[in-house]
Design a protein around this motif. Structure first.
Motif, PDB file in Angstrom:
ATOM      1  N   ILE A   1       0.922  -1.277  -0.084  1.00 26.18           N
ATOM      2  CA  ILE A   1      -0.133   0.081   0.110  1.00 26.18           C
ATOM      3  C   ILE A   1       0.833   1.100  -0.268  1.00 26.18           C
ATOM      4  O   ILE A   1       0.605   2.025  -0.749  1.00 26.18           O
ATOM      5  CB  ILE A   1      -1.078   0.130   1.257  1.00 26.18           C
ATOM      6  CG1 ILE A   1      -2.013  -1.205   0.974  1.00 26.18           C
ATOM      7  CG2 ILE A   1      -1.663   1.325   1.200  1.00 26.18           C
ATOM      8  CD1 ILE A   1      -2.975  -1.279   2.206  1.00 26.18           C
ATOM      9  N   VAL A   2       1.962   1.265   0.895  1.00 31.53           N
ATOM     10  CA  VAL A   2       2.869   2.159   1.030  1.00 31.53           C
ATOM     11  C   VAL A   2       3.647   2.628  -0.493  1.00 31.53           C
ATOM     12  O   VAL A   2       3.630   3.844  -0.859  1.00 31.53           O
ATOM     13  CB  VAL A   2       3.883   2.336   2.110  1.00 31.53           C
ATOM     14  CG1 VAL A   2       5.041   3.032   1.690  1.00 31.53           C
ATOM     15  CG2 VAL A   2       3.212   2.215   3.551  1.00 31.53           C
ATOM     16  N   SER A   3       3.981   1.532  -1.181  1.00 29.85           N
ATOM     17  CA  SER A   3       4.421   1.557  -2.444  1.00 29.85           C
ATOM     18  C   SER A   3       3.707   2.201  -3.559  1.00 29.85           C
ATOM     19  O   SER A   3       3.991   3.198  -4.139  1.00 29.85           O
ATOM     20  CB  SER A   3       4.983   0.098  -2.920  1.00 29.85           C
ATOM     21  OG  SER A   3       6.050  -0.403  -2.029  1.00 29.85           O
TER      22      SER A   3
ATOM     23  N   THR B   1      13.869   1.661   4.611  1.00 32.43           N
ATOM     24  CA  THR B   1      12.763   0.441   4.821  1.00 32.43           C
ATOM     25  C   THR B   1      11.455   0.927   5.211  1.00 32.43           C
ATOM     26  O   THR B   1      10.577   0.051   4.603  1.00 32.43           O
ATOM     27  CB  THR B   1      13.302  -0.197   6.039  1.00 32.43           C
ATOM     28  OG1 THR B   1      14.671  -0.537   6.004  1.00 32.43           O
ATOM     29  CG2 THR B   1      12.510  -1.545   6.588  1.00 32.43           C
ATOM     30  N   GLY B   2      11.125   1.874   5.451  1.00 31.83           N
ATOM     31  CA  GLY B   2       9.834   2.447   5.809  1.00 31.83           C
ATOM     32  C   GLY B   2       9.122   2.946   4.324  1.00 31.83           C
ATOM     33  O   GLY B   2       7.831   3.153   4.277  1.00 31.83           O
ATOM     34  N   CYS B   3       9.851   3.579   3.638  1.00 31.52           N
ATOM     35  CA  CYS B   3       9.361   4.200   2.430  1.00 31.52           C
ATOM     36  C   CYS B   3       9.769   3.383   1.260  1.00 31.52           C
ATOM     37  O   CYS B   3      10.684   3.323   1.021  1.00 31.52           O
ATOM     38  CB  CYS B   3      10.033   5.680   2.326  1.00 31.52           C
ATOM     39  SG  CYS B   3       9.637   6.782   3.755  1.00 31.52           S
ATOM     40  N   THR B   4       8.856   2.921   0.771  1.00 24.25           N
ATOM     41  CA  THR B   4       8.784   2.120  -0.631  1.00 24.25           C
ATOM     42  C   THR B   4       8.252   2.730  -1.760  1.00 24.25           C
ATOM     43  O   THR B   4       7.245   3.602  -1.458  1.00 24.25           O
ATOM     44  CB  THR B   4       8.590   0.565  -0.329  1.00 24.25           C
ATOM     45  OG1 THR B   4       7.270   0.614   0.349  1.00 24.25           O
ATOM     46  CG2 THR B   4       9.497  -0.054   0.701  1.00 24.25           C
ATOM     47  N   ILE B   5       8.571   2.245  -3.035  1.00 23.54           N
ATOM     48  CA  ILE B   5       7.796   2.731  -4.196  1.00 23.54           C
ATOM     49  C   ILE B   5       7.720   1.600  -4.979  1.00 23.54           C
ATOM     50  O   ILE B   5       8.621   0.697  -5.020  1.00 23.54           O
ATOM     51  CB  ILE B   5       8.960   3.857  -4.658  1.00 23.54           C
ATOM     52  CG1 ILE B   5       8.170   4.393  -5.735  1.00 23.54           C
ATOM     53  CG2 ILE B   5      10.161   3.432  -5.048  1.00 23.54           C
ATOM     54  CD1 ILE B   5       8.989   5.861  -6.206  1.00 23.54           C
TER      55      ILE B   5
ATOM     56  N   THR C   1       6.956  -5.174  -8.547  1.00 19.21           N
ATOM     57  CA  THR C   1       8.008  -4.976  -7.333  1.00 19.21           C
ATOM     58  C   THR C   1       8.034  -3.583  -6.391  1.00 19.21           C
ATOM     59  O   THR C   1       7.730  -2.741  -6.884  1.00 19.21           O
ATOM     60  CB  THR C   1       9.530  -5.542  -7.266  1.00 19.21           C
ATOM     61  OG1 THR C   1      10.031  -4.564  -8.128  1.00 19.21           O
ATOM     62  CG2 THR C   1       9.381  -6.706  -7.921  1.00 19.21           C
ATOM     63  N   CYS C   2       8.148  -3.860  -5.087  1.00 20.46           N
ATOM     64  CA  CYS C   2       8.274  -2.817  -4.143  1.00 20.46           C
ATOM     65  C   CYS C   2       9.714  -2.632  -3.914  1.00 20.46           C
ATOM     66  O   CYS C   2      10.350  -3.593  -3.376  1.00 20.46           O
ATOM     67  CB  CYS C   2       7.655  -3.204  -2.784  1.00 20.46           C
ATOM     68  SG  CYS C   2       5.872  -3.474  -3.050  1.00 20.46           S
ATOM     69  N   LYS C   3      10.362  -1.387  -4.024  1.00 24.16           N
ATOM     70  CA  LYS C   3      11.720  -1.118  -3.796  1.00 24.16           C
ATOM     71  C   LYS C   3      11.759  -0.095  -2.837  1.00 24.16           C
ATOM     72  O   LYS C   3      10.899   0.792  -2.766  1.00 24.16           O
ATOM     73  CB  LYS C   3      12.418  -0.864  -5.049  1.00 24.16           C
ATOM     74  CG  LYS C   3      12.240  -1.517  -6.192  1.00 24.16           C
ATOM     75  CD  LYS C   3      13.195  -2.820  -5.888  1.00 24.16           C
ATOM     76  CE  LYS C   3      13.377  -3.818  -7.304  1.00 24.16           C
ATOM     77  NZ  LYS C   3      14.025  -4.717  -7.015  1.00 24.16           N
ATOM     78  N   GLU C   4      13.008  -0.185  -1.981  1.00 23.54           N
ATOM     79  CA  GLU C   4      13.174   0.770  -1.054  1.00 23.54           C
ATOM     80  C   GLU C   4      13.549   2.061  -1.690  1.00 23.54           C
ATOM     81  O   GLU C   4      14.321   2.065  -2.468  1.00 23.54           O
ATOM     82  CB  GLU C   4      14.040   0.415   0.091  1.00 23.54           C
ATOM     83  CG  GLU C   4      13.769  -0.815   0.685  1.00 23.54           C
ATOM     84  CD  GLU C   4      14.843  -1.185   1.746  1.00 23.54           C
ATOM     85  OE1 GLU C   4      15.837  -0.597   1.988  1.00 23.54           O
ATOM     86  OE2 GLU C   4      14.486  -2.121   2.618  1.00 23.54           O
ATOM     87  N   MET C   5      13.157   3.431  -1.177  1.00 25.49           N
ATOM     88  CA  MET C   5      13.536   4.690  -1.635  1.00 25.49           C
ATOM     89  C   MET C   5      14.691   4.924  -1.274  1.00 25.49           C
ATOM     90  O   MET C   5      15.188   4.507   0.015  1.00 25.49           O
ATOM     91  CB  MET C   5      12.509   5.749  -1.129  1.00 25.49           C
ATOM     92  CG  MET C   5      11.101   5.286  -2.198  1.00 25.49           C
ATOM     93  SD  MET C   5      10.056   6.784  -1.488  1.00 25.49           S
ATOM     94  CE  MET C   5      10.558   8.090  -2.126  1.00 25.49           C
ATOM     95  N   THR C   6      15.589   5.579  -1.612  1.00 22.30           N
ATOM     96  CA  THR C   6      16.962   6.174  -1.302  1.00 22.30           C
ATOM     97  C   THR C   6      16.877   7.268  -0.189  1.00 22.30           C
ATOM     98  O   THR C   6      15.587   7.961  -0.359  1.00 22.30           O
ATOM     99  CB  THR C   6      17.877   6.466  -2.447  1.00 22.30           C
ATOM    100  OG1 THR C   6      17.294   7.757  -2.976  1.00 22.30           O
ATOM    101  CG2 THR C   6      17.958   5.370  -3.532  1.00 22.30           C
ATOM    102  N   PRO C   7      17.631   7.403   0.600  1.00 16.58           N
ATOM    103  CA  PRO C   7      17.790   8.504   1.588  1.00 16.58           C
ATOM    104  C   PRO C   7      17.390   9.840   0.569  1.00 16.58           C
ATOM    105  O   PRO C   7      16.672  10.967   1.076  1.00 16.58           O
ATOM    106  CB  PRO C   7      18.971   8.730   2.273  1.00 16.58           C
ATOM    107  CG  PRO C   7      19.308   7.169   2.301  1.00 16.58           C
ATOM    108  CD  PRO C   7      18.776   6.574   0.867  1.00 16.58           C
ATOM    109  N   GLU C   8      18.198   9.974  -0.372  1.00 16.38           N
ATOM    110  CA  GLU C   8      17.950  11.197  -1.131  1.00 16.38           C
ATOM    111  C   GLU C   8      16.600  11.389  -1.748  1.00 16.38           C
ATOM    112  O   GLU C   8      16.091  12.290  -1.938  1.00 16.38           O
ATOM    113  CB  GLU C   8      18.965  11.303  -2.299  1.00 16.38           C
ATOM    114  CG  GLU C   8      18.935  12.598  -3.274  1.00 16.38           C
ATOM    115  CD  GLU C   8      19.467  13.799  -2.672  1.00 16.38           C
ATOM    116  OE1 GLU C   8      18.999  14.872  -3.032  1.00 16.38           O
ATOM    117  OE2 GLU C   8      20.036  13.673  -1.455  1.00 16.38           O
ATOM    118  N   GLN C   9      15.712  10.211  -2.151  1.00 15.93           N
ATOM    119  CA  GLN C   9      14.432  10.430  -2.729  1.00 15.93           C
ATOM    120  C   GLN C   9      13.580  10.845  -1.742  1.00 15.93           C
ATOM    121  O   GLN C   9      12.650  11.590  -1.882  1.00 15.93           O
ATOM    122  CB  GLN C   9      14.100   8.902  -3.388  1.00 15.93           C
ATOM    123  CG  GLN C   9      14.580   8.582  -4.556  1.00 15.93           C
ATOM    124  CD  GLN C   9      14.239   7.244  -5.119  1.00 15.93           C
ATOM    125  OE1 GLN C   9      14.605   6.210  -4.233  1.00 15.93           O
ATOM    126  NE2 GLN C   9      13.818   6.983  -6.121  1.00 15.93           N
TER     127      GLN C   9
END
Length: 198
Positions: free
Chosen positions: A24-26, A105-109, A114-122
């Motif tokens: 859902i977050v993704s 880990t908390g912010c995925t896209i 598939t669901c991928k983790e966002m980078t700190p910069e994103q």
């Protein structure tokens, strides 16, 4: 059931699992989409229990609260029960799983299927856009209805400005069109729950 095909905007689940929170977050952080639960021979069993779990995810496990962006419905397909979760497309804003916060880990896209983790910069860029978007800050209802502004009044007083109790909320645009406190009010209140990323 073979006509259901997974894509960038459709996630197929044979049954309910806790990974739905991440999915859902993704979708919230991407172009939106749908999650179809029960794509298996028997469809969804224990429908009420699963609907309660989905409701719990939406109301308690995602930050900020995405209730306005999500809806669900039951579909009946060849005698099988499916639960479809619809997630609206969002622009510039960022959501996370509460237990991990605004981390990779908390912010995925959603990328492809598939669901991928966002980078700190994103994450940083999305977060900055959220607060630059004045319309969102002024229209979105505050997560708290009971706000106080003692510290704000002290700050203005130290700068030799006086805030009138009857008018400062209007003058500073702290309420939305339906007279509820908005996110700007929450940000400026004495106890706000809006995290900052430095």
């Amino acid at each position: 059931m073979s006509r259901y095909i997974e894509s960038e905007t459709i996630e197929l689940k044979e049954e309910y699992t806790d990974t739905i929170t991440k999915e859902i977050v993704s979708f919230l952080n991407s172009a939106g989409g749908s999650i179809i639960v029960g794509v298996k021979d028997d469809g969804v069993e224990k429908v009420d229990e699963i609907l309660r779990k989905i409701s719990d995810i939406i109301t308690t496990k995602i930050e900020p609260n995405p209730q306005d962006e999500i809806s669900s419905e039951l579909k009946f397909d060849e005698g099988k029960t499916l639960i479809v979760i619809y997630i609206n497309k969002r622009h510039h804003h960022i959501y996370c799983q509460k237990k991990y916060g605004f981390s990779s880990t908390g912010c995925t896209i959603r990328i492809g299927t598939t669901c991928k983790e966002m980078t700190p910069e994103q994450i940083k860029i999305r977060y900055e856009k959220k607060f630059i978007d004045n319309e969102y800050m002024l229209k979105k209802r505050s997560n708290s209805l009971d706000l106080s502004f003692r510290e704000l009044k002290i700050y203005y007083s130290e700068k030799n400005y006086h805030l009138e109790d009857k008018s400062f909320e209007t003058n500073l645009n702290l309420r939305n069109e339906v007279e509820e406190y908005n996110l700007l009010a929450e940000l400026l209140s004495d106890k706000n729950n809006i995290p900052f990323i430095l």
